[in-house]
Design a protein around this motif. Structure first.
Motif, PDB file in Angstrom:
ATOM      1  N   GLY A  51      -3.506  17.390   4.734  1.00  0.00           N
ATOM      2  CA  GLY A  51      -2.640  16.955   5.835  1.00  0.00           C
ATOM      3  C   GLY A  51      -1.321  16.449   5.277  1.00  0.00           C
ATOM      4  O   GLY A  51      -1.087  16.496   4.068  1.00  0.00           O
ATOM      5  N   PRO A  52      -0.437  15.948   6.165  1.00  0.00           N
ATOM      6  CA  PRO A  52       0.849  15.443   5.683  1.00  0.00           C
ATOM      7  C   PRO A  52       0.647  14.295   4.689  1.00  0.00           C
ATOM      8  O   PRO A  52      -0.330  13.568   4.759  1.00  0.00           O
ATOM      9  N   ALA A  53       1.578  14.182   3.755  1.00  0.00           N
ATOM     10  CA  ALA A  53       1.439  13.187   2.688  1.00  0.00           C
ATOM     11  C   ALA A  53       1.826  11.807   3.198  1.00  0.00           C
ATOM     12  O   ALA A  53       2.977  11.563   3.533  1.00  0.00           O
ATOM     13  N   LEU A  54       0.822  10.917   3.273  1.00  0.00           N
ATOM     14  CA  LEU A  54       1.107   9.538   3.684  1.00  0.00           C
ATOM     15  C   LEU A  54       1.135   8.643   2.451  1.00  0.00           C
ATOM     16  O   LEU A  54       0.295   8.787   1.562  1.00  0.00           O
ATOM     17  N   GLY A  55       2.064   7.741   2.405  1.00  0.00           N
ATOM     18  CA  GLY A  55       2.108   6.785   1.291  1.00  0.00           C
ATOM     19  C   GLY A  55       3.249   5.818   1.486  1.00  0.00           C
ATOM     20  O   GLY A  55       4.300   6.182   2.018  1.00  0.00           O
ATOM     21  N   GLY A  56       3.042   4.600   1.053  1.00  0.00           N
ATOM     22  CA  GLY A  56       4.025   3.542   1.287  1.00  0.00           C
ATOM     23  C   GLY A  56       5.341   3.778   0.570  1.00  0.00           C
ATOM     24  O   GLY A  56       5.469   4.628  -0.313  1.00  0.00           O
ATOM     25  N   CYS A  57       6.316   2.999   1.003  1.00  0.00           N
ATOM     26  CA  CYS A  57       7.632   3.000   0.375  1.00  0.00           C
ATOM     27  C   CYS A  57       7.779   1.703  -0.411  1.00  0.00           C
ATOM     28  O   CYS A  57       7.756   0.611   0.164  1.00  0.00           O
ATOM     29  N   ARG A  58       7.883   1.825  -1.724  1.00  0.00           N
ATOM     30  CA  ARG A  58       8.014   0.657  -2.596  1.00  0.00           C
ATOM     31  C   ARG A  58       9.484   0.417  -2.886  1.00  0.00           C
ATOM     32  O   ARG A  58      10.216   1.378  -3.167  1.00  0.00           O
ATOM     33  N   LEU A 123       6.584  16.464   6.304  1.00  0.00           N
ATOM     34  CA  LEU A 123       5.744  16.666   5.118  1.00  0.00           C
ATOM     35  C   LEU A 123       5.292  15.319   4.549  1.00  0.00           C
ATOM     36  O   LEU A 123       4.215  15.195   3.979  1.00  0.00           O
ATOM     37  N   TYR A 124       6.140  14.308   4.710  1.00  0.00           N
ATOM     38  CA  TYR A 124       5.852  12.967   4.176  1.00  0.00           C
ATOM     39  C   TYR A 124       5.971  11.930   5.296  1.00  0.00           C
ATOM     40  O   TYR A 124       6.923  11.968   6.080  1.00  0.00           O
ATOM     41  N   ILE A 125       4.978  11.019   5.351  1.00  0.00           N
ATOM     42  CA  ILE A 125       5.008   9.901   6.323  1.00  0.00           C
ATOM     43  C   ILE A 125       5.053   8.614   5.514  1.00  0.00           C
ATOM     44  O   ILE A 125       4.229   8.416   4.609  1.00  0.00           O
ATOM     45  N   THR A 126       5.982   7.742   5.836  1.00  0.00           N
ATOM     46  CA  THR A 126       6.106   6.515   5.052  1.00  0.00           C
ATOM     47  C   THR A 126       5.421   5.337   5.735  1.00  0.00           C
ATOM     48  O   THR A 126       5.017   5.396   6.899  1.00  0.00           O
ATOM     49  N   ALA A 127       5.276   4.261   4.966  1.00  0.00           N
ATOM     50  CA  ALA A 127       4.638   3.025   5.443  1.00  0.00           C
ATOM     51  C   ALA A 127       5.095   1.887   4.529  1.00  0.00           C
ATOM     52  O   ALA A 127       5.806   2.122   3.560  1.00  0.00           O
ATOM     53  N   GLU A 128       4.641   0.687   4.847  1.00  0.00           N
ATOM     54  CA  GLU A 128       4.993  -0.480   4.014  1.00  0.00           C
ATOM     55  C   GLU A 128       4.362  -0.419   2.635  1.00  0.00           C
ATOM     56  O   GLU A 128       3.292   0.148   2.472  1.00  0.00           O
ATOM     57  N   ASP A 129       4.985  -1.034   1.687  1.00  0.00           N
ATOM     58  CA  ASP A 129       4.395  -1.189   0.358  1.00  0.00           C
ATOM     59  C   ASP A 129       5.051  -2.418  -0.272  1.00  0.00           C
ATOM     60  O   ASP A 129       5.800  -3.143   0.388  1.00  0.00           O
ATOM     61  N   VAL A 130       4.833  -2.608  -1.552  1.00  0.00           N
ATOM     62  CA  VAL A 130       5.445  -3.734  -2.267  1.00  0.00           C
ATOM     63  C   VAL A 130       6.958  -3.696  -2.051  1.00  0.00           C
ATOM     64  O   VAL A 130       7.594  -2.659  -2.256  1.00  0.00           O
ATOM     65  N   GLY A 131       7.519  -4.799  -1.593  1.00  0.00           N
ATOM     66  CA  GLY A 131       8.978  -4.895  -1.439  1.00  0.00           C
ATOM     67  C   GLY A 131       9.503  -4.441  -0.088  1.00  0.00           C
ATOM     68  O   GLY A 131      10.694  -4.568   0.176  1.00  0.00           O
ATOM     69  N   THR A 132       8.634  -3.891   0.771  1.00  0.00           N
ATOM     70  CA  THR A 132       9.109  -3.508   2.113  1.00  0.00           C
ATOM     71  C   THR A 132       8.237  -4.192   3.173  1.00  0.00           C
ATOM     72  O   THR A 132       7.116  -4.621   2.883  1.00  0.00           O
ATOM     73  N   SER A 133       8.774  -4.263   4.390  1.00  0.00           N
ATOM     74  CA  SER A 133       8.102  -5.053   5.430  1.00  0.00           C
ATOM     75  C   SER A 133       8.094  -4.286   6.758  1.00  0.00           C
ATOM     76  O   SER A 133       8.696  -3.206   6.882  1.00  0.00           O
ATOM     77  N   VAL A 134       7.463  -4.877   7.754  1.00  0.00           N
ATOM     78  CA  VAL A 134       7.417  -4.293   9.101  1.00  0.00           C
ATOM     79  C   VAL A 134       8.845  -4.104   9.635  1.00  0.00           C
ATOM     80  O   VAL A 134       9.163  -3.067  10.222  1.00  0.00           O
ATOM     81  N   ARG A 135       9.713  -5.086   9.374  1.00  0.00           N
ATOM     82  CA  ARG A 135      11.102  -4.968   9.861  1.00  0.00           C
ATOM     83  C   ARG A 135      11.787  -3.736   9.247  1.00  0.00           C
ATOM     84  O   ARG A 135      12.494  -2.993   9.936  1.00  0.00           O
ATOM     85  N   ASP A 136      11.521  -3.493   7.974  1.00  0.00           N
ATOM     86  CA  ASP A 136      12.125  -2.326   7.319  1.00  0.00           C
ATOM     87  C   ASP A 136      11.610  -1.032   7.949  1.00  0.00           C
ATOM     88  O   ASP A 136      12.365  -0.064   8.121  1.00  0.00           O
ATOM     89  N   MET A 137      10.294  -1.031   8.285  1.00  0.00           N
ATOM     90  CA  MET A 137       9.711   0.163   8.931  1.00  0.00           C
ATOM     91  C   MET A 137      10.359   0.371  10.304  1.00  0.00           C
ATOM     92  O   MET A 137      10.593   1.498  10.730  1.00  0.00           O
TER      93      MET A 137
END
Ligand code: NAD
Length: 363
Positions: A51-58, A123-137
């Motif tokens: 499926g599409p690549a999901l992974g956080g944005c650091r 192709l890519y779905i982003t999400a929170e990770d180290v250094g990013t927050s809900v506001r950034d999303m």
């Protein structure tokens, strides 16, 4: 949604990535610089078979672009394996933004980053990770639909992560101690944040003996006063005699110093990247300590996010029972590791690769 002009499209840097040790047949890697907002970002898509690549944005002040690229490659491959074993229809990807999250976050920067994701067409779905927050999303969501973990998604995945870790601990205790009950089992929990606290609440209900540590004294006070836990020093928690050591704070807690000091039969906790180096998995195996691979046991949050991505309620009973299956997946890993004389980490990787290969063959 904001569209990038042809002159501002992300650059394909897959050939550059191939020169790095962390490259492992990644599907594609992009780099994007947007001088007007100060954005410098990389997106690595490891595998989209499932499926599409999901992974956080650091977001991190990396020493160099090469360091950032290595991180994106390593983390995106981990996401492929994690999604494969979580049984969700997602692939693995990861984004990194080069910059100091304390001083360099702005709406235009995340808008530009969203536009970069939009240009990859799902192709890519982003999400929170180290250094990013809900506001950034939320900012990213203003320029792309391919983002999760916004304030509108309703949520904190931590309770589902804690549920998965709880089921994983039960599977590990069953396998190693032969007990189906957690009553009287001693669990040493490192870190009482979102996941650690929810995990302790579940374990306390089962009559588990809790030993806890956190650098935040209020978190420890809650566990002692409300859950009957015993407090331990944060720098000693890994070395207390216990049936289970549950790292729920930092990454790289299992290293040359801590692994020999462990006095537990099992290591099973939520923290990401618990092994300082891959070889520490083998070291735990050699010492006869049963290790629940971090990316398998902590997949509850990903499973609930995967439900949200396809428009289902992330906390409904379907997501709940999918998270509970983490226990069964770990039992399979432990049984096979024992039968084949290998470490659970090695078996988990093999199972993930096998699932992806089966899917490719249409089996
Ligand atoms: P959190 O920030 O809410 O909690 C971390 C806790 O660890 C905090 O209470 C902090 O004070 C404590 N801590 C920090 N350094 C410590 C130390 N040296 N010793 C003891 N305690 C220390 O984070 P979280 O959301 O609970 O996540 C915990 C871990 O699980 C992280 O590694 C995270 O990446 C991983 N994880 C979380 C989720 C999720 O859904 N939240 C999903 C997968 C993995």
């Amino acid at each position: 949604m904001s569209k990038l002009s042809n002159t501002h499209l992300p650059q394909d840097v897959t050939i550059k990535a191939q020169r790095l040790a962390e490259f492992s047949d990644h599907q594609q890697v992009w780099e994007y610089r947007h001088p007007a907002s100060g954005l410098h970002a990389l997106i690595a898509v490891h595998d989209t078979t499932l499926g599409p690549a999901l992974g956080g944005c650091r977001m991190w002040a990396y020493e160099s672009t090469a360091h950032a690229l290595s991180d994106a490659l390593r983390l995106s491959r981990g996401m492929t394996y994690k999604a494969a074993l979580a049984g969700v229809a997602l692939g693995g990807g990861k984004a990194v933004i080069l910059g100091d999250p304390k001083t360099q976050k702005t709406a235009p920067l995340f808008h530009a980053f969203g536009a970069m994701i939009e240009a990859l067409d799902g192709l890519y779905i982003t999400a929170e990770d180290v250094g990013t927050s809900v506001r950034d999303m939320d900012w990213i969501a203003e320029t792309t639909a391919h983002v999760t973990g916004t304030s509108r998604d309703g949520g904190d995945p931590s309770p589902m992560t804690a549920l998965g870790v709880y089921e994983g601990i039960r599977a590990a205790v069953r396998h190693r101690l032969g007990s189906t009950e957690l009553s009287g089992v001693t669990v040493a929990v490192q870190g009482l944040g979102h996941v650690g606290r929810a995990l302790c609440e579940r374990l306390a209900t089962d009559g588990t003996d809790l030993i806890v540590a956190d650098v935040n004294p209020d978190a420890v006070k809650f566990a002692v006063d409300e859950l009957g836990a015993t407090a331990e020093r944060a720098d000693r928690i890994h070395a207390v005699p216990a049936d289970v050591f549950a790292p729920c704070a930092l990454g790289a807690v299992l290293d040359d110093e801590t692994v020999p000091a462990l006095r537990s039969a099992i290591v099973a906790g939520s923290a990401n990247n618990q092994l300082a180096q891959d070889r520490h998995d083998e070291e735990l195996h050699r010492r006869g300590i049963l290790y629940a691979p971090d990316y398998v046991i902590n997949a509850g949050g990903l499973i609930s996010v995967a439900h949200a991505v396809v428009g289902e309620d992330a906390s409904d009973s379907k997501a709940w029972s999918a998270v509970c299956r983490i226990g069964a997946v770990l039992s399979e890993i432990f049984d096979r590791a024992e039968a084949e004389g290998q470490s659970p980490g090695a078996i988990a990787d093999q199972l993930a690769i096998e699932r992806i290969a089966r899917h490719r063959r249409g089996a």
